[in-house]
Design a protein around this motif. Structure first.
Motif, PDB file in Angstrom:
ATOM      1  N   GLN A  34       0.849  -1.183   0.000  1.00 48.61           N
ATOM      2  CA  GLN A  34       0.000   0.000   0.000  1.00 48.61           C
ATOM      3  C   GLN A  34       0.891   1.241   0.000  1.00 48.61           C
ATOM      4  O   GLN A  34       1.914   1.278   0.681  1.00 48.61           O
ATOM      5  CB  GLN A  34      -0.890  -0.011   1.243  1.00 48.61           C
ATOM      6  CG  GLN A  34      -1.872   1.131   1.314  1.00 48.61           C
ATOM      7  CD  GLN A  34      -2.727   1.051   2.578  1.00 48.61           C
ATOM      8  OE1 GLN A  34      -2.497   0.220   3.447  1.00 48.61           O
ATOM      9  NE2 GLN A  34      -3.697   1.930   2.666  1.00 48.61           N
ATOM     10  N   THR A  35       0.506   2.255  -0.748  1.00 50.02           N
ATOM     11  CA  THR A  35       1.275   3.488  -0.857  1.00 50.02           C
ATOM     12  C   THR A  35       0.419   4.663  -0.431  1.00 50.02           C
ATOM     13  O   THR A  35      -0.751   4.752  -0.799  1.00 50.02           O
ATOM     14  CB  THR A  35       1.748   3.709  -2.307  1.00 50.02           C
ATOM     15  OG1 THR A  35       2.523   2.576  -2.717  1.00 50.02           O
ATOM     16  CG2 THR A  35       2.589   4.958  -2.436  1.00 50.02           C
ATOM     17  N   LYS A  36       1.013   5.556   0.362  1.00 44.36           N
ATOM     18  CA  LYS A  36       0.351   6.800   0.765  1.00 44.36           C
ATOM     19  C   LYS A  36       1.280   7.960   0.479  1.00 44.36           C
ATOM     20  O   LYS A  36       2.493   7.859   0.659  1.00 44.36           O
ATOM     21  CB  LYS A  36       0.027   6.796   2.259  1.00 44.36           C
ATOM     22  CG  LYS A  36      -1.204   6.051   2.640  1.00 44.36           C
ATOM     23  CD  LYS A  36      -1.562   6.324   4.092  1.00 44.36           C
ATOM     24  CE  LYS A  36      -2.823   5.559   4.460  1.00 44.36           C
ATOM     25  NZ  LYS A  36      -3.212   5.822   5.852  1.00 44.36           N
ATOM     26  N   GLU A  37       0.691   9.056   0.049  1.00 43.03           N
ATOM     27  CA  GLU A  37       1.441  10.287  -0.156  1.00 43.03           C
ATOM     28  C   GLU A  37       0.891  11.339   0.796  1.00 43.03           C
ATOM     29  O   GLU A  37      -0.318  11.495   0.920  1.00 43.03           O
ATOM     30  CB  GLU A  37       1.296  10.790  -1.588  1.00 43.03           C
ATOM     31  CG  GLU A  37       1.960   9.927  -2.621  1.00 43.03           C
ATOM     32  CD  GLU A  37       1.812  10.476  -4.027  1.00 43.03           C
ATOM     33  OE1 GLU A  37       1.087  11.479  -4.219  1.00 43.03           O
ATOM     34  OE2 GLU A  37       2.415   9.910  -4.930  1.00 43.03           O
ATOM     35  N   LYS A  38       1.799  12.047   1.465  1.00 38.95           N
ATOM     36  CA  LYS A  38       1.399  13.134   2.359  1.00 38.95           C
ATOM     37  C   LYS A  38       2.160  14.383   1.940  1.00 38.95           C
ATOM     38  O   LYS A  38       3.381  14.351   1.754  1.00 38.95           O
ATOM     39  CB  LYS A  38       1.703  12.794   3.816  1.00 38.95           C
ATOM     40  CG  LYS A  38       0.815  11.691   4.341  1.00 38.95           C
ATOM     41  CD  LYS A  38       0.694  11.782   5.822  1.00 38.95           C
ATOM     42  CE  LYS A  38      -0.332  10.760   6.280  1.00 38.95           C
ATOM     43  NZ  LYS A  38      -0.802  11.028   7.610  1.00 38.95           N
TER      44      LYS A  38
ATOM     45  N   TRP B 143       5.045   2.299   8.550  1.00 37.16           N
ATOM     46  CA  TRP B 143       5.210   2.763   7.170  1.00 37.16           C
ATOM     47  C   TRP B 143       6.678   3.026   6.907  1.00 37.16           C
ATOM     48  O   TRP B 143       7.399   3.539   7.752  1.00 37.16           O
ATOM     49  CB  TRP B 143       4.407   4.040   6.931  1.00 37.16           C
ATOM     50  CG  TRP B 143       2.937   3.832   6.983  1.00 37.16           C
ATOM     51  CD1 TRP B 143       2.140   3.911   8.073  1.00 37.16           C
ATOM     52  CD2 TRP B 143       2.094   3.487   5.897  1.00 37.16           C
ATOM     53  NE1 TRP B 143       0.848   3.639   7.736  1.00 37.16           N
ATOM     54  CE2 TRP B 143       0.780   3.380   6.406  1.00 37.16           C
ATOM     55  CE3 TRP B 143       2.308   3.254   4.550  1.00 37.16           C
ATOM     56  CZ2 TRP B 143      -0.301   3.056   5.602  1.00 37.16           C
ATOM     57  CZ3 TRP B 143       1.229   2.939   3.753  1.00 37.16           C
ATOM     58  CH2 TRP B 143      -0.059   2.837   4.276  1.00 37.16           C
TER      59      TRP B 143
ATOM     60  N   TYR C  87       5.463  15.891  -2.018  1.00 39.92           N
ATOM     61  CA  TYR C  87       4.807  14.869  -1.215  1.00 39.92           C
ATOM     62  C   TYR C  87       5.849  13.854  -0.749  1.00 39.92           C
ATOM     63  O   TYR C  87       6.732  13.475  -1.508  1.00 39.92           O
ATOM     64  CB  TYR C  87       3.743  14.124  -2.032  1.00 39.92           C
ATOM     65  CG  TYR C  87       2.631  14.995  -2.525  1.00 39.92           C
ATOM     66  CD1 TYR C  87       1.494  15.197  -1.758  1.00 39.92           C
ATOM     67  CD2 TYR C  87       2.703  15.622  -3.768  1.00 39.92           C
ATOM     68  CE1 TYR C  87       0.470  16.001  -2.209  1.00 39.92           C
ATOM     69  CE2 TYR C  87       1.685  16.422  -4.224  1.00 39.92           C
ATOM     70  CZ  TYR C  87       0.563  16.613  -3.434  1.00 39.92           C
ATOM     71  OH  TYR C  87      -0.446  17.410  -3.882  1.00 39.92           O
TER      72      TYR C  87
ATOM     73  N   LYS D 299       5.277   3.550   2.192  1.00 36.59           N
ATOM     74  CA  LYS D 299       4.786   2.240   1.748  1.00 36.59           C
ATOM     75  C   LYS D 299       4.735   1.290   2.930  1.00 36.59           C
ATOM     76  O   LYS D 299       5.554   1.364   3.845  1.00 36.59           O
ATOM     77  CB  LYS D 299       5.668   1.672   0.650  1.00 36.59           C
ATOM     78  CG  LYS D 299       5.631   2.516  -0.615  1.00 36.59           C
ATOM     79  CD  LYS D 299       6.390   1.899  -1.736  1.00 36.59           C
ATOM     80  CE  LYS D 299       6.252   2.814  -2.952  1.00 36.59           C
ATOM     81  NZ  LYS D 299       6.440   2.131  -4.172  1.00 36.59           N
TER      82      LYS D 299
ATOM     83  N   THR E 163      -4.046   9.717  12.124  1.00 38.03           N
ATOM     84  CA  THR E 163      -4.393  10.257  10.810  1.00 38.03           C
ATOM     85  C   THR E 163      -5.194  11.546  10.940  1.00 38.03           C
ATOM     86  O   THR E 163      -4.918  12.532  10.251  1.00 38.03           O
ATOM     87  CB  THR E 163      -5.186   9.212  10.001  1.00 38.03           C
ATOM     88  OG1 THR E 163      -4.405   8.020   9.898  1.00 38.03           O
ATOM     89  CG2 THR E 163      -5.522   9.725   8.617  1.00 38.03           C
TER      90      THR E 163
ATOM     91  N   TRP F 196      -3.684  15.278  10.068  1.00 39.09           N
ATOM     92  CA  TRP F 196      -4.337  16.089   9.031  1.00 39.09           C
ATOM     93  C   TRP F 196      -4.622  17.487   9.555  1.00 39.09           C
ATOM     94  O   TRP F 196      -4.358  18.483   8.881  1.00 39.09           O
ATOM     95  CB  TRP F 196      -5.626  15.409   8.572  1.00 39.09           C
ATOM     96  CG  TRP F 196      -6.315  16.155   7.493  1.00 39.09           C
ATOM     97  CD1 TRP F 196      -6.055  16.102   6.162  1.00 39.09           C
ATOM     98  CD2 TRP F 196      -7.393  17.096   7.653  1.00 39.09           C
ATOM     99  NE1 TRP F 196      -6.900  16.946   5.479  1.00 39.09           N
ATOM    100  CE2 TRP F 196      -7.730  17.565   6.367  1.00 39.09           C
ATOM    101  CE3 TRP F 196      -8.096  17.573   8.743  1.00 39.09           C
ATOM    102  CZ2 TRP F 196      -8.728  18.496   6.166  1.00 39.09           C
ATOM    103  CZ3 TRP F 196      -9.100  18.499   8.540  1.00 39.09           C
ATOM    104  CH2 TRP F 196      -9.407  18.950   7.262  1.00 39.09           C
TER     105      TRP F 196
END
Length: 173
Positions: A7-11, A30, A63, A67, A86, A90
């Motif tokens: 799984q991939t996240k961009e912040k 992560w 960003y 992962k 989270t 945010w």
């Protein structure tokens, strides 16, 4: 046979905030993998009429890419802490510029009072309070998330599940 995927996240990276975002994400398993820069179709134009020159800067957003193997774990406490992280992250990232602007003002006034010989003053204390308000909840949640991973051995269980389902224990993503 259970299927696993990456799984991939961009912040989005903000000034004075990238380090705490990386700390939070690493605490929850992560891996920090890369930075991605998106160039926008927006430009800042500065015209110097006296020198007859113009400067054009293209706007961009950076960003941080994280992962992790999914599904990571089935621990309720870990998932709850990650949801709280989270939401809190945010909110912090949306207000970070405002908080730092307030800090600069408070510390600036405090330094002026120190130079004037007033000694320790309320403005420096308020500036430190704003810093604690911004970063302390994130640090506490990150520590709790990391401790949950360690106490419940979530990383070892993930590796055991990967191996039991025909995947390599050590994933390189």
């Amino acid at each position: 046979m259970r299927e696993f995927y990456i799984q991939t996240k961009e912040k989005e990276c903000f000034p004075f905030d990238e380090w705490i975002t990386k700390l939070e994400m690493r605490a929850f398993g992560w891996a920090d993998r890369d930075h991605v820069t998106d160039y926008l179709d927006e430009y800042d134009v500065t015209i110097d009429w006296d020198r007859s020159t113009a400067y054009v800067n293209r706007r961009f957003k950076t960003y941080a890419v994280f992962k992790r193997i999914n599904p990571y774990c089935g621990n309720f406490l870990f998932k709850l802490l990650e949801i709280i992280m989270t939401i809190q992250s945010w909110i912090r990232r949306k207000l970070i510029i405002l908080f730092w602007f307030i800090d600069v003002i408070l510390f600036g006034i405090g330094i002026i009072y120190l130079i004037g010989g007033a000694g320790m003053n309320v403005y420096i204390a308020l500036g430190l309070g704003v810093l604690a308000f911004v970063y302390l909840p994130s640090i506490i949640i990150a520590v709790l998330g990391f401790l949950t991973r360690v106490v419940f051995r979530l990383d070892a269980k993930l590796k055991d599940n990967l191996e039991a389902n025909g995947y390599m224990r050590e994933q390189d993503f």
